[in-house]
Design a protein around this motif. Structure first.
Motif, PDB file in Angstrom:
ATOM      1  N   LEU A  46       0.823  -1.219   0.000  1.00  0.00           N
ATOM      2  CA  LEU A  46       0.000   0.000   0.000  1.00  0.00           C
ATOM      3  C   LEU A  46       0.857   1.270   0.000  1.00  0.00           C
ATOM      4  O   LEU A  46       0.570   2.214  -0.734  1.00  0.00           O
ATOM      5  N   VAL A  47       1.901   1.283   0.825  1.00  0.00           N
ATOM      6  CA  VAL A  47       2.768   2.462   0.876  1.00  0.00           C
ATOM      7  C   VAL A  47       3.487   2.656  -0.458  1.00  0.00           C
ATOM      8  O   VAL A  47       3.542   3.766  -0.992  1.00  0.00           O
ATOM      9  N   ALA A  48       4.009   1.561  -1.028  1.00  0.00           N
ATOM     10  CA  ALA A  48       4.706   1.663  -2.323  1.00  0.00           C
ATOM     11  C   ALA A  48       3.739   2.094  -3.431  1.00  0.00           C
ATOM     12  O   ALA A  48       4.113   2.881  -4.304  1.00  0.00           O
ATOM     13  N   LEU A  49       2.519   1.590  -3.379  1.00  0.00           N
ATOM     14  CA  LEU A  49       1.519   1.989  -4.363  1.00  0.00           C
ATOM     15  C   LEU A  49       1.182   3.465  -4.232  1.00  0.00           C
ATOM     16  O   LEU A  49       1.092   4.178  -5.244  1.00  0.00           O
ATOM     17  N   LEU A  50       1.046   3.933  -3.028  1.00  0.00           N
ATOM     18  CA  LEU A  50       0.768   5.361  -2.793  1.00  0.00           C
ATOM     19  C   LEU A  50       1.911   6.213  -3.323  1.00  0.00           C
ATOM     20  O   LEU A  50       1.675   7.207  -4.033  1.00  0.00           O
ATOM     21  N   ILE A  51       3.124   5.835  -3.034  1.00  0.00           N
ATOM     22  CA  ILE A  51       4.289   6.593  -3.510  1.00  0.00           C
ATOM     23  C   ILE A  51       4.336   6.572  -5.041  1.00  0.00           C
ATOM     24  O   ILE A  51       4.581   7.603  -5.675  1.00  0.00           O
ATOM     25  N   ALA A  52       4.085   5.430  -5.642  1.00  0.00           N
ATOM     26  CA  ALA A  52       4.159   5.299  -7.097  1.00  0.00           C
ATOM     27  C   ALA A  52       3.057   6.106  -7.799  1.00  0.00           C
ATOM     28  O   ALA A  52       3.295   6.651  -8.874  1.00  0.00           O
ATOM     29  N   THR A  53       1.885   6.198  -7.196  1.00  0.00           N
ATOM     30  CA  THR A  53       0.789   6.903  -7.853  1.00  0.00           C
ATOM     31  C   THR A  53       0.851   8.407  -7.599  1.00  0.00           C
ATOM     32  O   THR A  53       0.326   9.158  -8.416  1.00  0.00           O
ATOM     33  N   VAL A  54       1.483   8.822  -6.544  1.00  0.00           N
ATOM     34  CA  VAL A  54       1.610  10.255  -6.240  1.00  0.00           C
ATOM     35  C   VAL A  54       2.781  10.854  -7.000  1.00  0.00           C
ATOM     36  O   VAL A  54       2.725  11.987  -7.449  1.00  0.00           O
ATOM     37  N   ALA A  55       3.827  10.063  -7.162  1.00  0.00           N
ATOM     38  CA  ALA A  55       5.055  10.568  -7.802  1.00  0.00           C
ATOM     39  C   ALA A  55       4.891  10.800  -9.280  1.00  0.00           C
ATOM     40  O   ALA A  55       4.067  10.428  -9.980  1.00  0.00           O
TER      41      ALA A  55
END
Length: 132
Positions: free
Chosen positions: A123-132
């Protein structure tokens, strides 16, 4: 995004293993010891509950794997919206279940950590990937 997919796949794999323990191997000595089941009678009495619970874990794994596959197979520049939704639903539910486990029984911190770490990373990696 790759880290989110790998962690999601590992979370799904772990939940398939939990399914096998709960729905297939519940009355075996090793699984009984893992879950603190002390007698044959207790194992037989809780078997229907464990069987049902195991399928919940399998369904979370399936949702997560479908999300991972949809994202990984998307040829567009962004991630598949349906894949992202399924990955979030699956890993989010896994993480929530881990939190419920530790909040309901503080002696289950180790089990909850094992159950929750891959979904959290995903979830954290997905959040970072979609925000970046």
């Amino acid at each position: 995004m790759l880290i989110a997919l790998i962690a999601g796949a590992l979370a799904a794999l772990l939940h398939v293993y939990i399914f096998v323990m709960e729905s297939v191997l519940w009355t075996t000595p090793r699984v009984r010891a893992t879950f603190g089941i002390s007698s044959d009678a207790q194992a037989e009495h809780t078997k229907p509950l464990a069987y049902n619970q195991g399928f919940y874990n399998l369904f979370l794994a399936i949702v997560t794997v479908v999300g991972v596959v949809l994202i990984a197979s998307d040829d567009s520049a962004g991630a598949s919206p349906a894949g992202v939704a399924l990955l979030v639903a699956g890993t989010g539910s896994m993480l929530a279940a881990a939190l419920v486990l530790v909040l309901s029984d503080r002696t289950k911190v180790r089990a909850a950590t094992l159950q929750g770490v891959f979904p959290l990373v995903s979830l954290v990696a997905l959040l970072i990937a979609t925000v970046a």
